[in-house]
Design a protein around this motif. Structure first.
Motif, mmCIF file in Angstrom:
data_model
loop_
_atom_site.group_PDB
_atom_site.id
_atom_site.type_symbol
_atom_site.label_atom_id
_atom_site.label_comp_id
_atom_site.label_asym_id
_atom_site.label_seq_id
_atom_site.Cartn_x
_atom_site.Cartn_y
_atom_site.Cartn_z
ATOM 1 N N UNK A 27 53.977 24.750 68.985
ATOM 2 C CA UNK A 27 53.069 25.423 68.064
ATOM 3 C C UNK A 27 52.637 24.414 67.009
ATOM 4 N N UNK A 28 52.003 24.857 65.941
ATOM 5 C CA UNK A 28 51.424 23.979 64.908
ATOM 6 C C UNK A 28 50.357 23.086 65.549
ATOM 7 N N UNK A 29 49.297 23.721 66.031
ATOM 8 C CA UNK A 29 48.248 23.015 66.771
ATOM 9 C C UNK A 29 47.570 22.005 65.850
ATOM 10 N N UNK A 30 47.579 20.755 66.267
ATOM 11 C CA UNK A 30 47.345 19.617 65.390
ATOM 12 C C UNK A 30 46.070 19.713 64.545
ATOM 13 N N UNK A 31 44.896 19.945 65.144
ATOM 14 C CA UNK A 31 43.679 19.937 64.318
ATOM 15 C C UNK A 31 43.521 21.153 63.412
ATOM 16 N N UNK A 32 44.457 22.099 63.505
ATOM 17 C CA UNK A 32 44.410 23.260 62.600
ATOM 18 C C UNK A 32 45.259 23.052 61.355
#
Length: 313
Positions: A150-155
């Motif tokens: 989780x913690x999608x990079x570009x977000x």
């Protein structure tokens, strides 16, 4: 320009196809108090020309003399960042117009949170779209970073001072999966959250790093998972690690022997955590059960009798 509130950090390499849409979505944010650091990494297409066509004082363009790769660009960007917050962005994605506004509001009302992602909409530009909701609470995120991702990079947006205080930056060895490495190190020291709203559109296309460098990404993510297991003091066989790596990497474990190995290492994880207390035990138990059920369900969907293993476990 006075010290900006946000530093937006982006690398660009052979990104001509989607670059303008990505940049324009940043420049159109409802919060405009930011600097936009873009590293042009010796592209062979028109990426550099596209970047040089912009005349916005918020853009700080760095033209690399040699190709450095995304991770080294991000390390440099973190060092150069002047904003109180650092927002990641990729050259093929699209920010929702209120992304920065909503993330800043969240930080203001949750001072304990240092790293903030969000739900995202995956899309391919041809009509395919679906929302990828993410776990919102810190302890759930911590477990998901162990049993999946989780913690999608570009977000993601980060409090710069908190990262600096703990000496947290990307690691050059991780040419892929640099976010996976940084998050799993950072979450030991900082509080994480995901905003429930979809604040970013993540583009699916054949040229994504997850497709073009898949084997390298899998190898480096496997290294991170070994590190996580070692922190829990779990003793495991090669077969058990392979099963866990497949489970956490892409949710598919093949063969009855693989399912037995997966079940075995998951029980070891739960037992080790009772003494190590790395994760919240109840949340970890639920995350492990959900992950294992997901593997069995994937076999049921494929009409494999292995799907029934869940009922026997």
């Amino acid at each position: 320009m006075d010290q900006p509130r946000i530093t937006v950090l982006m690398g660009a390499y052979n990104a001509e196809g989607f670059l303008r849409e990505a940049i324009d979505s940043v420049l159109a944010q409802t919060v405009g108090d930011f600097e936009f650091l873009i590293f042009e990494d010796c592209s062979t297409d028109s990426t550099r020309q596209i970047l040089q066509s912009y005349d916005d004082p918020r853009i700080k363009l760095y033209l690399n003399a040699t190709n450095q790769g995304l991770t080294k660009n991000l390390i440099c960007g973190m060092d150069l960042a002047q904003g109180a917050y650092v927002a990641r962005m990729d050259a093929d994605d699209v920010c929702m117009p209120n992304r920065f506004e909503r993330q800043l509001e969240y930080f203001a009302s949750h001072p304990e949170v240092s790293v903030l992602g969000s739900a995202v909409t995956f899309f391919d530009g041809k009509g395919y779209e679906f929302v990828g909701y993410q776990p919102e609470a810190h302890d759930e995120i911590k477990c998901r970073l162990f049993t999946g991702f989780t913690m999608l990079h570009p977000s993601v947006m980060m409090r710069k001072a908190d990262m600096d205080q703990h000496g947290l930056n990307y690691e050059a060895d991780f040419v892929c999966s640099q976010d996976h490495d940084l998050w799993t190190r950072s979450i030991r020291k900082l509080r994480f959250a995901n905003h429930p709203e979809t604040l970013l559109k993540m583009r699916e296309h054949p040229s994504k790093i997850g497709n073009t460098r898949k084997s390298t990404q899998e190898e480096l993510s496997g290294r991170i998972r070994r590190r996580q297991l070692d922190e829990l003091e779990v003793e495991y066989s090669d077969e058990e690690f392979e099963a866990f790596d497949r489970l956490a990497g892409y949710g598919l474990v093949t063969g009855r022997t693989g399912l037995m190995a997966c079940e075995s290492i998951l029980f070891k994880v739960l037992e080790s955590n009772r003494s190590c207390k790395v994760f919240d035990q109840k949340i970890l138990e639920r995350a492990v059960a959900d992950a294992f059920y997901g593997v069995c369900r994937s076999h049921l969907i494929r009409k494999s009798t292995l799907g029934a293993y869940w009922r026997k476990s």
